[in-house]
Design a protein around this motif. Structure first.
Motif, PDB file in Angstrom:
ATOM      1  N   SER A  17       0.438  -7.672 -19.179  1.00 27.02           N
ATOM      2  CA  SER A  17      -0.510  -6.675 -19.720  1.00 27.02           C
ATOM      3  C   SER A  17      -0.996  -5.686 -18.664  1.00 27.02           C
ATOM      4  CB  SER A  17      -1.719  -7.381 -20.338  1.00 27.02           C
ATOM      5  OG  SER A  17      -2.456  -8.072 -19.342  1.00 27.02           O
ATOM      6  N   ARG A  18      -0.659  -5.922 -17.390  1.00 25.20           N
ATOM      7  CA  ARG A  18      -1.141  -4.998 -16.349  1.00 25.20           C
ATOM      8  C   ARG A  18      -0.392  -3.676 -16.407  1.00 25.20           C
ATOM      9  NH1 ARG A  18      -0.272  -2.172 -12.551  1.00 25.20           N
ATOM     10  NH2 ARG A  18       1.918  -2.719 -12.792  1.00 25.20           N
ATOM     11  N   HIS A  19      -1.129  -2.607 -16.527  1.00 24.00           N
ATOM     12  CA  HIS A  19      -0.598  -1.245 -16.417  1.00 24.00           C
ATOM     13  C   HIS A  19      -1.577  -0.483 -15.546  1.00 24.00           C
ATOM     14  CE1 HIS A  19       2.155  -1.746 -19.901  1.00 24.00           C
ATOM     15  NE2 HIS A  19       1.172  -2.490 -20.385  1.00 24.00           N
ATOM     16  N   SER A  20      -1.134   0.531 -14.876  1.00 24.08           N
ATOM     17  CA  SER A  20      -2.088   1.348 -14.124  1.00 24.08           C
ATOM     18  C   SER A  20      -3.013   2.052 -15.097  1.00 24.08           C
ATOM     19  CB  SER A  20      -1.344   2.371 -13.268  1.00 24.08           C
ATOM     20  OG  SER A  20      -0.744   1.714 -12.181  1.00 24.08           O
ATOM     21  N   ILE A  21      -4.309   1.924 -14.864  1.00 24.99           N
ATOM     22  CA  ILE A  21      -5.321   2.540 -15.725  1.00 24.99           C
ATOM     23  C   ILE A  21      -6.105   3.540 -14.887  1.00 24.99           C
ATOM     24  CG2 ILE A  21      -7.475   2.054 -17.014  1.00 24.99           C
ATOM     25  CD1 ILE A  21      -4.867   1.221 -18.505  1.00 24.99           C
ATOM     26  N   ARG A  22      -6.273   4.732 -15.446  1.00 22.51           N
ATOM     27  CA  ARG A  22      -6.905   5.805 -14.658  1.00 22.51           C
ATOM     28  C   ARG A  22      -8.187   6.334 -15.296  1.00 22.51           C
ATOM     29  NH1 ARG A  22      -1.363   5.931 -14.382  1.00 22.51           N
ATOM     30  NH2 ARG A  22      -0.465   5.935 -12.258  1.00 22.51           N
ATOM     31  N   LYS A  23      -8.640   5.673 -16.378  1.00 21.47           N
ATOM     32  CA  LYS A  23      -9.926   6.046 -17.014  1.00 21.47           C
ATOM     33  C   LYS A  23     -10.649   4.753 -17.377  1.00 21.47           C
ATOM     34  CE  LYS A  23     -11.714   9.247 -20.453  1.00 21.47           C
ATOM     35  NZ  LYS A  23     -11.977   8.694 -21.784  1.00 21.47           N
ATOM     36  N   SER A 155      -6.893  -1.781 -13.282  1.00 23.57           N
ATOM     37  CA  SER A 155      -6.923  -1.110 -11.977  1.00 23.57           C
ATOM     38  C   SER A 155      -5.764  -0.139 -11.868  1.00 23.57           C
ATOM     39  CB  SER A 155      -6.809  -2.163 -10.859  1.00 23.57           C
ATOM     40  OG  SER A 155      -5.511  -2.740 -10.882  1.00 23.57           O
ATOM     41  N   VAL A 156      -5.790   0.627 -10.791  1.00 20.00           N
ATOM     42  CA  VAL A 156      -4.613   1.404 -10.412  1.00 20.00           C
ATOM     43  C   VAL A 156      -4.510   1.372  -8.884  1.00 20.00           C
ATOM     44  CG1 VAL A 156      -5.965   3.571 -10.617  1.00 20.00           C
ATOM     45  CG2 VAL A 156      -3.481   3.683 -10.437  1.00 20.00           C
ATOM     46  N   PRO A 157      -3.362   0.901  -8.366  1.00 18.73           N
ATOM     47  CA  PRO A 157      -3.182   0.957  -6.914  1.00 18.73           C
ATOM     48  C   PRO A 157      -2.867   2.393  -6.521  1.00 18.73           C
ATOM     49  CG  PRO A 157      -1.191   0.092  -7.950  1.00 18.73           C
ATOM     50  CD  PRO A 157      -2.170   0.377  -9.054  1.00 18.73           C
ATOM     51  N   MET A 158      -3.408   2.861  -5.394  1.00 20.92           N
ATOM     52  CA  MET A 158      -3.158   4.252  -4.977  1.00 20.92           C
ATOM     53  C   MET A 158      -2.875   4.355  -3.487  1.00 20.92           C
ATOM     54  SD  MET A 158      -6.430   6.079  -6.743  1.00 20.92           S
ATOM     55  CE  MET A 158      -6.160   7.549  -5.802  1.00 20.92           C
ATOM     56  N   LEU A 159      -1.894   5.184  -3.166  1.00 17.84           N
ATOM     57  CA  LEU A 159      -1.706   5.564  -1.756  1.00 17.84           C
ATOM     58  C   LEU A 159      -1.781   7.080  -1.590  1.00 17.84           C
ATOM     59  CD1 LEU A 159       0.958   3.218  -0.096  1.00 17.84           C
ATOM     60  CD2 LEU A 159      -1.423   3.570   0.581  1.00 17.84           C
ATOM     61  N   GLY A 160      -2.057   7.768  -2.676  1.00 18.67           N
ATOM     62  CA  GLY A 160      -2.171   9.224  -2.628  1.00 18.67           C
ATOM     63  C   GLY A 160      -3.549   9.642  -2.132  1.00 18.67           C
ATOM     64  N   HIS A 195       8.236   0.583 -17.520  1.00 24.45           N
ATOM     65  CA  HIS A 195       9.605   1.072 -17.330  1.00 24.45           C
ATOM     66  C   HIS A 195      10.119   0.392 -16.070  1.00 24.45           C
ATOM     67  CE1 HIS A 195      13.095   3.430 -16.588  1.00 24.45           C
ATOM     68  NE2 HIS A 195      12.585   3.953 -15.481  1.00 24.45           N
ATOM     69  N   ARG A 196      10.977  -0.623 -16.224  1.00 26.78           N
ATOM     70  CA  ARG A 196      11.434  -1.393 -15.070  1.00 26.78           C
ATOM     71  C   ARG A 196      12.934  -1.617 -15.149  1.00 26.78           C
ATOM     72  NH1 ARG A 196       6.713  -0.406 -14.109  1.00 26.78           N
ATOM     73  NH2 ARG A 196       5.215  -1.824 -13.134  1.00 26.78           N
ATOM     74  N   PHE A 197      13.550  -1.802 -14.001  1.00 24.20           N
ATOM     75  CA  PHE A 197      14.986  -2.058 -13.965  1.00 24.20           C
ATOM     76  C   PHE A 197      15.299  -3.390 -14.624  1.00 24.20           C
ATOM     77  CE2 PHE A 197      14.692   0.432  -9.790  1.00 24.20           C
ATOM     78  CZ  PHE A 197      14.989   1.633 -10.426  1.00 24.20           C
TER      79      PHE A 197
HETATM   80  C1  LIG Z   1       1.440   1.410  -3.390  1.00 23.00           C
HETATM   81  C2  LIG Z   1       1.212   2.208  -4.650  1.00 23.00           C
HETATM   82  C3  LIG Z   1       0.688   3.494  -4.549  1.00 23.00           C
HETATM   83  C4  LIG Z   1       0.404   4.230  -5.707  1.00 23.00           C
HETATM   84  N1  LIG Z   1      -0.246   5.440  -5.600  1.00 23.00           N
HETATM   85  C5  LIG Z   1      -0.699   6.049  -6.726  1.00 23.00           C
HETATM   86  C6  LIG Z   1      -1.541   7.187  -6.641  1.00 23.00           C
HETATM   87  O1  LIG Z   1      -1.891   7.683  -5.563  1.00 23.00           O
HETATM   88  N2  LIG Z   1      -1.980   7.743  -7.808  1.00 23.00           N
HETATM   89  C7  LIG Z   1      -1.653   7.225  -9.034  1.00 23.00           C
HETATM   90  O2  LIG Z   1      -2.097   7.780 -10.043  1.00 23.00           O
HETATM   91  N3  LIG Z   1      -0.857   6.134  -9.143  1.00 23.00           N
HETATM   92  C8  LIG Z   1      -0.390   5.526  -8.033  1.00 23.00           C
HETATM   93  N4  LIG Z   1       0.382   4.383  -8.124  1.00 23.00           N
HETATM   94  C9  LIG Z   1       0.678   3.797  -9.460  1.00 23.00           C
HETATM   95  C10 LIG Z   1       2.162   3.877  -9.821  1.00 23.00           C
HETATM   96  O3  LIG Z   1       2.468   5.174 -10.234  1.00 23.00           O
HETATM   97  C11 LIG Z   1       2.436   2.853 -10.931  1.00 23.00           C
HETATM   98  O4  LIG Z   1       2.125   1.558 -10.465  1.00 23.00           O
HETATM   99  C12 LIG Z   1       3.901   2.855 -11.399  1.00 23.00           C
HETATM  100  O5  LIG Z   1       4.216   4.082 -11.994  1.00 23.00           O
HETATM  101  C13 LIG Z   1       4.176   1.747 -12.425  1.00 23.00           C
HETATM  102  O6  LIG Z   1       3.281   1.846 -13.517  1.00 23.00           O
HETATM  103  P1  LIG Z   1       2.297   0.686 -13.928  1.00 23.00           P
HETATM  104  O7  LIG Z   1       1.423   0.375 -12.739  1.00 23.00           O
HETATM  105  O8  LIG Z   1       1.493   1.218 -15.082  1.00 23.00           O
HETATM  106  O9  LIG Z   1       3.118  -0.505 -14.312  1.00 23.00           O
HETATM  107  C14 LIG Z   1       0.716   3.674  -6.985  1.00 23.00           C
HETATM  108  C15 LIG Z   1       1.291   2.389  -7.062  1.00 23.00           C
HETATM  109  C16 LIG Z   1       1.520   1.667  -5.917  1.00 23.00           C
HETATM  110  C17 LIG Z   1       2.073   0.253  -6.038  1.00 23.00           C
END
Ligand SMILES: Cc1cc2nc3c(=O)[nH]c(=O)nc-3n(C[C@H](O)[C@H](O)[C@H](O)COP(=O)(O)O)c2cc1C
Length: 206
Positions: A17-23, A155-160, A195-197
């Motif tokens: 169920s984990r997806h990146s969430i931005r809101k 959550s959303v992991p970010m390196l940007g 979307h995964r291999f």
């Molecule tokens: C190390 C890392 C850095 C990331 N940096 C960003 C970021 O700066 N901004 C953002 O919106 N998403 C960021 N992401 C999220 C990825 O885009 C996302 O994990 C990937 O597209 C897969 O989607 P999911 O997390 O919904 O499964 C990052 C993910 C990882 C693991």
């Protein structure tokens, strides 16, 4: 409310169920929930059990505004009630090596272990040890993302983001490395479908 009322997910459900969430829902996360998350995350394994990670939790609005600016305006930083900076600090570990050695071993063995680790890591440059520590800290990042999800948060992991600016904002030393910035909270939107291999692209049997 001091504690989450949400159901704790199985490891399978948390990963699926984990997806990146931005809101995120505009509701603070209790300190006890954050502590429960870190109580599990601190069990992450690492080579020689060095545990070079540190977690910096930002809930202050002004600081979040500054972090968002350092993250090129990415909205999820201020949308989230809490933002965790996952960092690696190998210089701190090197200065306190005896803390990492298992308390169950004899004092002689402990001394030997510390001398061995000191020689290995003392022979590397600050940058080399920093990169090595980051490989370990990325393991805890994975644990953190799954644990947050497991407790019903997103959550959303970010390196940007501009790492030098974030060091300045939080007063962190120059040598530390970032594994990620992780905004988290209750989700106010759905993530994108996975979307995964397929396995045949990523797994090889011998
Ligand atoms: C190390 C890392 C850095 C990331 N940096 C960003 C970021 O700066 N901004 C953002 O919106 N998403 C960021 N992401 C999220 C990825 O885009 C996302 O994990 C990937 O597209 C897969 O989607 P999911 O997390 O919904 O499964 C990052 C993910 C990882 C693991």
């Amino acid at each position: 409310m001091n504690q989450t009322t949400q159901q704790i997910l199985s490891i399978k459900d948390a990963i699926e169920s984990r997806h990146s969430i931005r809101k995120f829902v505009q509701k603070p996360i209790s300190k006890s929930d954050i502590d429960r998350i870190f109580e599990l995350v601190r069990l992450t394994p690492s080579a020689w059990n060095l545990q070079p990670w540190k977690f910096h939790v930002v809930t202050d609005k002004e600081l979040k505004n500054k972090l968002q600016e350092a993250a090129y305006g990415q909205q999820q930083v201020t949308s989230a009630p809490a933002v965790i900076l996952v960092t690696s600090d190998m210089e701190n570990i090197l200065a306190n090596l005896s803390d990492t050695v298992h308390p169950g071993i004899t004092p002689e063995r402990k001394q030997e272990e510390v001398a061995n680790l000191s020689s290995i890591f003392g022979g590397m440059s600050v940058e080399e040890r920093g990169q090595w520590g980051l490989t370990q800290t990325n393991i805890t990042l994975g644990f953190l993302l799954i644990t947050i999800q497991g407790f019903g948060y997103s959550s959303v992991p970010m390196l940007g983001f501009d790492q030098e600016k974030v060091k300045e904002i939080l007063g962190l030393p120059e040598h530390i490395k970032f594994a990620a910035m992780v905004p988290f909270g209750l989700p106010d939107t759905e993530g994108y479908p996975h979307h995964r291999f397929e396995l045949d692209k990523i797994v090889t049997y011998y």
